[in-house]
Enzyme design. Sequence first.
Site, PDB file in Angstrom:
ATOM      1  N   THR A  99      66.879  69.554-121.773  1.00 53.03           N
ATOM      2  CA  THR A  99      67.356  70.691-120.991  1.00 53.03           C
ATOM      3  C   THR A  99      67.647  71.830-121.954  1.00 53.03           C
ATOM      4  OG1 THR A  99      69.097  71.487-119.507  1.00 53.03           O
ATOM      5  CG2 THR A  99      69.716  69.732-121.006  1.00 53.03           C
ATOM      6  N   GLY A 100      67.527  73.041-121.461  1.00 51.91           N
ATOM      7  CA  GLY A 100      67.750  74.194-122.328  1.00 51.91           C
ATOM      8  C   GLY A 100      66.661  75.222-122.088  1.00 51.91           C
ATOM      9  N   THR A 118      68.582  72.051-116.420  1.00 54.25           N
ATOM     10  CA  THR A 118      67.725  71.059-115.754  1.00 54.25           C
ATOM     11  C   THR A 118      68.450  69.737-115.625  1.00 54.25           C
ATOM     12  OG1 THR A 118      65.839  72.041-116.846  1.00 54.25           O
ATOM     13  CG2 THR A 118      65.536  69.802-115.977  1.00 54.25           C
ATOM     14  N   GLY A 152      63.301  76.389-121.895  1.00 56.22           N
ATOM     15  CA  GLY A 152      61.992  75.742-121.815  1.00 56.22           C
ATOM     16  C   GLY A 152      60.995  76.275-122.816  1.00 56.22           C
ATOM     17  N   GLY A 182      58.763  76.278-116.914  1.00 52.99           N
ATOM     18  CA  GLY A 182      59.371  75.903-118.184  1.00 52.99           C
ATOM     19  C   GLY A 182      58.890  74.541-118.648  1.00 52.99           C
ATOM     20  N   ASP A 183      59.719  73.877-119.438  1.00 53.78           N
ATOM     21  CA  ASP A 183      59.356  72.580-120.011  1.00 53.78           C
ATOM     22  C   ASP A 183      59.444  71.425-119.008  1.00 53.78           C
ATOM     23  OD1 ASP A 183      62.246  73.190-120.146  1.00 53.78           O
ATOM     24  OD2 ASP A 183      62.358  71.099-120.794  1.00 53.78           O
TER      25      ASP A 183
HETATM   26  N1  GLY Z   1      64.602  73.820-119.201  1.00 51.09           N
HETATM   27  C1  GLY Z   1      64.317  74.426-117.976  1.00 51.09           C
HETATM   28  C2  GLY Z   1      63.522  75.636-118.039  1.00 51.09           C
HETATM   29  O1  GLY Z   1      63.479  76.311-119.058  1.00 51.09           O
HETATM   30  O2  GLY Z   1      62.913  75.974-117.051  1.00 51.09           O
END
Ligand code: GLY
Length: 318
Positions: free
Chosen positions: A201-202, A150, A204, A180-181
Amino acid sequence: MWGIIATWRMALEGIEEAEKILIQDGKASQAIETAIRNVEDFPYYKSVGYGGLPNEAMEVELDAAYMDGDTLDIGAIGAIKDFANPISIAKRLSKEKVNNMLVGYGAEKFAYDEGFESKNMLTDRAKIHYHNRQQEILQQQIKPYDGHDTVGMVCLDNDGKMTAATSTSGLFMKKQGRIGDSPISGSGFYVDSKVGGATATGLGEDLMKGCISYEIVRLMKEGKNPQQACEIAVNQLDKELKERRGEAGDISVVAMNNKGEWGAATNISGFSFVVATDTQEPIVYLTKNINGQCIHEKASEEWLNEYMQERMKPIIKK
Ligand code: GLY
C-alpha cells in the site's frame, strides 16, 4: 495451521470474519474475499469500495485483484465504476483462461454480464471530501493527491493454500483512467503457496518501480523470513528512489509465508496492519521504521477508539 494478514486498521472487522471461516477449515479463497468485501462495503473507509474518494471528474473508479497461490491464477480489474464489490469481480476473472485483467468499460461489461451487483459508489460524504479538497487546492496550493490506503491481504488456510487480494479507490483526485499498483501482479500483490505472499500500500507509481510484492516473495524463496524480506524490500526501494529521484513515496507492505510466519515494513510513520493466526486472535499493530528496522507495537484501546471516531466524525462542507 492458518493465518491472514492485512494492510491498515480498516481490515480488522474483515479479518474477524475471515477468522471465523479459517477456524472451521474454510478456504483461503473464501476467507480473503469475505474479508475484503467487508472493507469495501463500509462507507466510512474513504479509500476502498463504497465511499471511496473520487477522481478529478468526481467519479469513483476502483481497482482490485485476486491471486491463487496454488495455480498462480490472477484476476484483476482497473478503473471500474458503479459495481459494489470489485474483489468478487476480480476473483471471478481469475477463473478465466485469458482476459484476466480488464479495465474501465470492459470490466463493467464483464461484471454486468456475470450478474454482479451494480451500485452508485459515490457517497454524499465522499462528495463533501471532494468539494473541500477543491477549496483547499484553490486556497492553499496543496497537492490534490492524498489518501491512497489500499486494503491488501495475504491468507493461508489449513490445507496450505495461500491467496492474496487487494482493493482500492486509488489516489484521491487522480486522472480518469489512472491505475495504481493494486491490480498489478508483482507490485500490489503476489502469492505462491510454495513460498508465501505479500501485498503493498502507498504511492502506486513508486511501488510499481520496485515490483515490491514479487520482490518480497523472491526474498522469502531465497530463505529470508517475512520480516526480513519486508524490511529489505522496503529499505532498498526507498533508498533507490531517494538516490535516483530525490524522494520516495509512501511504501508499506505486509507478508506471510506458508508456515504462517508474518512480517510488515514501512517508510512512513503511522502504518497499521492486522494479523490473525491459529495461535493469535486478530491484533492491530502500528509499525515504525527505526534506522531500517521496523518495530511493531500493539495498538492501544485509546488509539483504536480514536481511529473509529475520526473516520466517522461528521464532516462540514467548506
Ligand atoms: N496503492 C494504491 C494506488 O496507488 O492506487
